[in-house]
Design a protein around this motif. Structure first.
Motif, PDB file in Angstrom:
ATOM      1  N   LEU A  38      40.282  25.339  55.152  1.00 19.93           N
ATOM      2  CA  LEU A  38      39.321  24.588  54.377  1.00 19.93           C
ATOM      3  C   LEU A  38      39.257  24.688  52.756  1.00 19.93           C
ATOM      4  O   LEU A  38      39.292  23.677  52.168  1.00 19.93           O
ATOM      5  CB  LEU A  38      37.930  25.378  54.638  1.00 19.93           C
ATOM      6  CG  LEU A  38      36.613  24.786  54.059  1.00 19.93           C
ATOM      7  CD1 LEU A  38      36.717  23.184  54.719  1.00 19.93           C
ATOM      8  CD2 LEU A  38      35.548  25.275  54.546  1.00 19.93           C
ATOM      9  N   PRO A  39      39.932  26.058  52.366  1.00 19.27           N
ATOM     10  CA  PRO A  39      39.795  26.132  50.906  1.00 19.27           C
ATOM     11  C   PRO A  39      40.842  25.062  50.399  1.00 19.27           C
ATOM     12  O   PRO A  39      40.793  24.568  49.075  1.00 19.27           O
ATOM     13  CB  PRO A  39      40.025  27.405  50.300  1.00 19.27           C
ATOM     14  CG  PRO A  39      40.059  28.227  51.830  1.00 19.27           C
ATOM     15  CD  PRO A  39      40.037  27.295  52.841  1.00 19.27           C
ATOM     16  N   PHE A  40      41.899  24.808  50.849  1.00 20.81           N
ATOM     17  CA  PHE A  40      42.953  23.912  50.457  1.00 20.81           C
ATOM     18  C   PHE A  40      42.508  22.506  50.624  1.00 20.81           C
ATOM     19  O   PHE A  40      42.990  21.617  49.646  1.00 20.81           O
ATOM     20  CB  PHE A  40      44.219  23.815  51.288  1.00 20.81           C
ATOM     21  CG  PHE A  40      44.899  25.198  51.072  1.00 20.81           C
ATOM     22  CD1 PHE A  40      45.927  25.597  50.080  1.00 20.81           C
ATOM     23  CD2 PHE A  40      44.649  26.176  51.932  1.00 20.81           C
ATOM     24  CE1 PHE A  40      46.254  26.763  49.919  1.00 20.81           C
ATOM     25  CE2 PHE A  40      45.307  27.537  51.882  1.00 20.81           C
ATOM     26  CZ  PHE A  40      46.351  27.692  50.762  1.00 20.81           C
ATOM     27  N   ALA A  41      41.414  22.203  51.217  1.00 17.38           N
ATOM     28  CA  ALA A  41      41.059  20.631  51.206  1.00 17.38           C
ATOM     29  C   ALA A  41      39.767  20.598  50.276  1.00 17.38           C
ATOM     30  O   ALA A  41      39.636  19.717  49.658  1.00 17.38           O
ATOM     31  CB  ALA A  41      40.312  20.380  52.577  1.00 17.38           C
ATOM     32  N   LEU A  42      39.101  21.747  49.918  1.00 15.41           N
ATOM     33  CA  LEU A  42      38.051  21.774  48.977  1.00 15.41           C
ATOM     34  C   LEU A  42      38.550  21.753  47.586  1.00 15.41           C
ATOM     35  O   LEU A  42      37.686  21.303  46.848  1.00 15.41           O
ATOM     36  CB  LEU A  42      36.909  22.901  49.251  1.00 15.41           C
ATOM     37  CG  LEU A  42      36.334  22.940  50.620  1.00 15.41           C
ATOM     38  CD1 LEU A  42      35.454  24.500  50.619  1.00 15.41           C
ATOM     39  CD2 LEU A  42      35.300  21.885  50.950  1.00 15.41           C
ATOM     40  N   VAL A  43      39.441  22.352  47.347  1.00 16.23           N
ATOM     41  CA  VAL A  43      39.970  22.743  46.049  1.00 16.23           C
ATOM     42  C   VAL A  43      40.194  21.329  45.240  1.00 16.23           C
ATOM     43  O   VAL A  43      40.018  21.346  44.005  1.00 16.23           O
ATOM     44  CB  VAL A  43      41.444  23.402  45.844  1.00 16.23           C
ATOM     45  CG1 VAL A  43      42.464  22.723  46.487  1.00 16.23           C
ATOM     46  CG2 VAL A  43      41.681  24.172  44.544  1.00 16.23           C
ATOM     47  N   VAL A  44      40.579  20.375  46.168  1.00 17.63           N
ATOM     48  CA  VAL A  44      40.849  18.781  45.430  1.00 17.63           C
ATOM     49  C   VAL A  44      39.690  18.262  44.507  1.00 17.63           C
ATOM     50  O   VAL A  44      39.742  17.770  43.483  1.00 17.63           O
ATOM     51  CB  VAL A  44      41.105  17.811  46.324  1.00 17.63           C
ATOM     52  CG1 VAL A  44      41.497  16.357  45.781  1.00 17.63           C
ATOM     53  CG2 VAL A  44      42.479  18.319  47.257  1.00 17.63           C
ATOM     54  N   ASP A  45      38.418  18.467  44.885  1.00 17.04           N
ATOM     55  CA  ASP A  45      37.135  17.996  44.400  1.00 17.04           C
ATOM     56  C   ASP A  45      36.343  19.341  43.672  1.00 17.04           C
ATOM     57  O   ASP A  45      35.659  18.967  42.670  1.00 17.04           O
ATOM     58  CB  ASP A  45      36.164  17.571  45.420  1.00 17.04           C
ATOM     59  CG  ASP A  45      36.955  16.388  46.138  1.00 17.04           C
ATOM     60  OD1 ASP A  45      37.427  15.447  45.506  1.00 17.04           O
ATOM     61  OD2 ASP A  45      36.808  16.369  47.516  1.00 17.04           O
ATOM     62  N   LEU A  46      36.505  20.509  44.231  1.00 15.02           N
ATOM     63  CA  LEU A  46      35.677  21.491  43.756  1.00 15.02           C
ATOM     64  C   LEU A  46      36.558  22.491  42.584  1.00 15.02           C
ATOM     65  O   LEU A  46      35.551  23.190  41.841  1.00 15.02           O
ATOM     66  CB  LEU A  46      35.194  22.349  44.920  1.00 15.02           C
ATOM     67  CG  LEU A  46      34.316  21.792  45.807  1.00 15.02           C
ATOM     68  CD1 LEU A  46      33.604  22.642  47.031  1.00 15.02           C
ATOM     69  CD2 LEU A  46      32.951  20.921  45.134  1.00 15.02           C
ATOM     70  N   HIS A  47      37.759  22.622  42.701  1.00 21.26           N
ATOM     71  CA  HIS A  47      38.497  23.322  41.637  1.00 21.26           C
ATOM     72  C   HIS A  47      38.043  24.829  42.002  1.00 21.26           C
ATOM     73  O   HIS A  47      37.796  25.410  42.730  1.00 21.26           O
ATOM     74  CB  HIS A  47      38.430  22.834  40.337  1.00 21.26           C
ATOM     75  CG  HIS A  47      39.094  21.363  40.519  1.00 21.26           C
ATOM     76  ND1 HIS A  47      40.196  21.048  40.730  1.00 21.26           N
ATOM     77  CD2 HIS A  47      38.380  20.129  40.093  1.00 21.26           C
ATOM     78  CE1 HIS A  47      40.418  19.859  40.447  1.00 21.26           C
ATOM     79  NE2 HIS A  47      39.313  19.130  40.265  1.00 21.26           N
ATOM     80  N   PHE A  48      37.457  25.364  40.769  1.00 21.42           N
ATOM     81  CA  PHE A  48      36.994  26.930  40.427  1.00 21.42           C
ATOM     82  C   PHE A  48      35.986  27.079  41.274  1.00 21.42           C
ATOM     83  O   PHE A  48      35.396  28.326  41.591  1.00 21.42           O
ATOM     84  CB  PHE A  48      37.081  27.067  38.922  1.00 21.42           C
ATOM     85  CG  PHE A  48      38.304  27.175  38.474  1.00 21.42           C
ATOM     86  CD1 PHE A  48      39.105  28.007  38.379  1.00 21.42           C
ATOM     87  CD2 PHE A  48      38.328  26.139  37.362  1.00 21.42           C
ATOM     88  CE1 PHE A  48      40.373  27.771  37.703  1.00 21.42           C
ATOM     89  CE2 PHE A  48      39.586  26.010  36.575  1.00 21.42           C
ATOM     90  CZ  PHE A  48      40.359  26.779  36.905  1.00 21.42           C
ATOM     91  N   MET A  49      35.057  26.155  42.010  1.00 24.60           N
ATOM     92  CA  MET A  49      33.996  26.351  42.907  1.00 24.60           C
ATOM     93  C   MET A  49      34.270  26.494  44.231  1.00 24.60           C
ATOM     94  O   MET A  49      33.466  27.145  45.273  1.00 24.60           O
ATOM     95  CB  MET A  49      33.049  25.155  42.632  1.00 24.60           C
ATOM     96  CG  MET A  49      32.166  25.028  41.516  1.00 24.60           C
ATOM     97  SD  MET A  49      31.025  26.826  41.029  1.00 24.60           S
ATOM     98  CE  MET A  49      29.906  26.311  42.583  1.00 24.60           C
ATOM     99  N   THR A  50      35.710  26.372  44.675  1.00 25.37           N
ATOM    100  CA  THR A  50      36.082  26.449  45.657  1.00 25.37           C
ATOM    101  C   THR A  50      35.718  27.883  46.581  1.00 25.37           C
ATOM    102  O   THR A  50      35.402  27.903  47.637  1.00 25.37           O
ATOM    103  CB  THR A  50      37.731  26.186  45.883  1.00 25.37           C
ATOM    104  OG1 THR A  50      37.907  24.808  45.398  1.00 25.37           O
ATOM    105  CG2 THR A  50      38.226  26.200  47.269  1.00 25.37           C
ATOM    106  N   PRO A  51      36.084  29.085  45.961  1.00 23.26           N
ATOM    107  CA  PRO A  51      35.850  30.163  46.409  1.00 23.26           C
ATOM    108  C   PRO A  51      34.321  30.344  46.956  1.00 23.26           C
ATOM    109  O   PRO A  51      33.982  30.738  48.151  1.00 23.26           O
ATOM    110  CB  PRO A  51      36.187  31.269  45.574  1.00 23.26           C
ATOM    111  CG  PRO A  51      37.150  30.569  44.786  1.00 23.26           C
ATOM    112  CD  PRO A  51      36.820  29.218  44.834  1.00 23.26           C
TER     113      PRO A  51
END
Length: 305
Positions: free
Chosen positions: A226-239
């Motif tokens: 999941l983090p690798f999909a979220l990081v595209v849009d959320l960047h540093f908010m991913t964690p």
């Protein structure tokens, strides 16, 4: 079982004991670490042409939520059925003891013998379900001859039930009770046998392992990618977002695993010690035996075993 007083909704958000958070802390920590790795390596794997989007995770998340809901519902049904069986145990023991006291009003020793057998049945069933030794409780409740016979049996709870039936049969043979009353009491004894069989069925029949395994594998794989999909849009908010979503799925899984065995000693399992204590207090009170054993109270964590 957690017995908590009424709390304001805001303070309940910070409750630790009784929640499953302590069981999934390590798994959530791994998710945070993977999220940090995803943030730090985002530019690198983007240059490799790897693009994960949130779309497949949205579809998979819905499917996982549905199957987790089914599993949690099945496990919760086991808890409710187990509690219903123990409530039936208390009701039928009261019925038997009430009939015995009415039939033998001038024989307190016989009343006490029946009461001890009924109390011992509850404690022995508790020990059987929790796979602990019943020796201490049975030794204080049963006559030495019956204790030796019961404790040597591989099925002590069933043996106690047999002794209750034999005692009632003796009363019929002595013409103390009629066949009609014998049938009425025997019906309640049969109900105790059904309680025993129902509890053994729940204890010895877990949720199919393959069903649990495939669900857990899917959940852990989902939370890891999941983090690798979220990081595209959320960047540093991913964690932060990833750990929140993972908490939901991992907590459901941990809760279902805890409820699967309602006879254990986890925070959300049935308080069998307290139920057996209540059964003993009820039986002794019906015979006007004082003082009653102290009533079990929750510990400092509001946990009642």
């Amino acid at each position: 079982m957690v017995i908590r007083p009424h709390q304001h909704w805001f303070f309940r958000l910070f409750d630790w004991h009784g929640s499953v958070l302590s069981k999934i802390t390590f798994r959530l920590s791994l998710n945070i670490m993977i999220s940090i790795v995803a943030v730090l390596s985002f530019q690198w794997y983007e240059r490799l042409g790897i693009h994960l989007t949130i779309a497949p995770f949205s579809l998979l998340g819905i499917a996982i939520a549905i199957f987790l809901g089914f599993r949690n519902n099945a496990c919760y049904s086991r808890l409710i059925e187990a509690r219903t069986l123990w409530a039936s145990l208390l009701i039928n023991q009261r019925n038997i003891l009430r009939n015995i006291k009415g039939l033998l009003p001038n024989d307190p020793s016989a009343q006490k013998e029946f009461a001890n057998l009924l109390i011992a049945f509850g404690w022995s069933l508790k020990h059987e379900l929790r796979k602990t030794s019943p020796v201490i409780d049975l030794y204080r409740l049963l006559p030495r001859a019956i204790f030796d016979e019961v404790i040597q049996s591989p099925f002590p709870t069933s043996r106690i039930l047999l002794q209750i039936g034999l005692k009632v049969g003796e009363l019929r043979d002595k013409k103390v009770i009629s066949d009609v009353l014998f049938q009425a009491i025997n019906k309640d004894i049969n109900a105790l046998s059904e309680v025993l069989g129902g509890c053994e069925r729940i204890s010895n029949t877990p949720i199919p392992f393959a069903y649990t395994l495939i669900l857990q594998r899917t959940v852990y794989l989902f939370c890891s990618l999941l983090p690798f999909a979220l990081v595209v849009d959320l960047h540093f908010m991913t964690p932060f977002v990833s750990v929140f979503i993972s908490y939901t799925f991992l907590a459901w899984d941990a809760l279902a695993e805890e409820l699967e065995d309602p006879f254990g000693i986890a925070a959300n399992d049935l308080p069998l010690n307290a139920i057996c204590n209540s059964i003993e207090r009820n039986a002794l009170d019906m015979l006007d035996i004082k003082p009653l054993p102290p009533q079990y109270q929750p510990d400092k964590y509001f946990n009642l075993l």
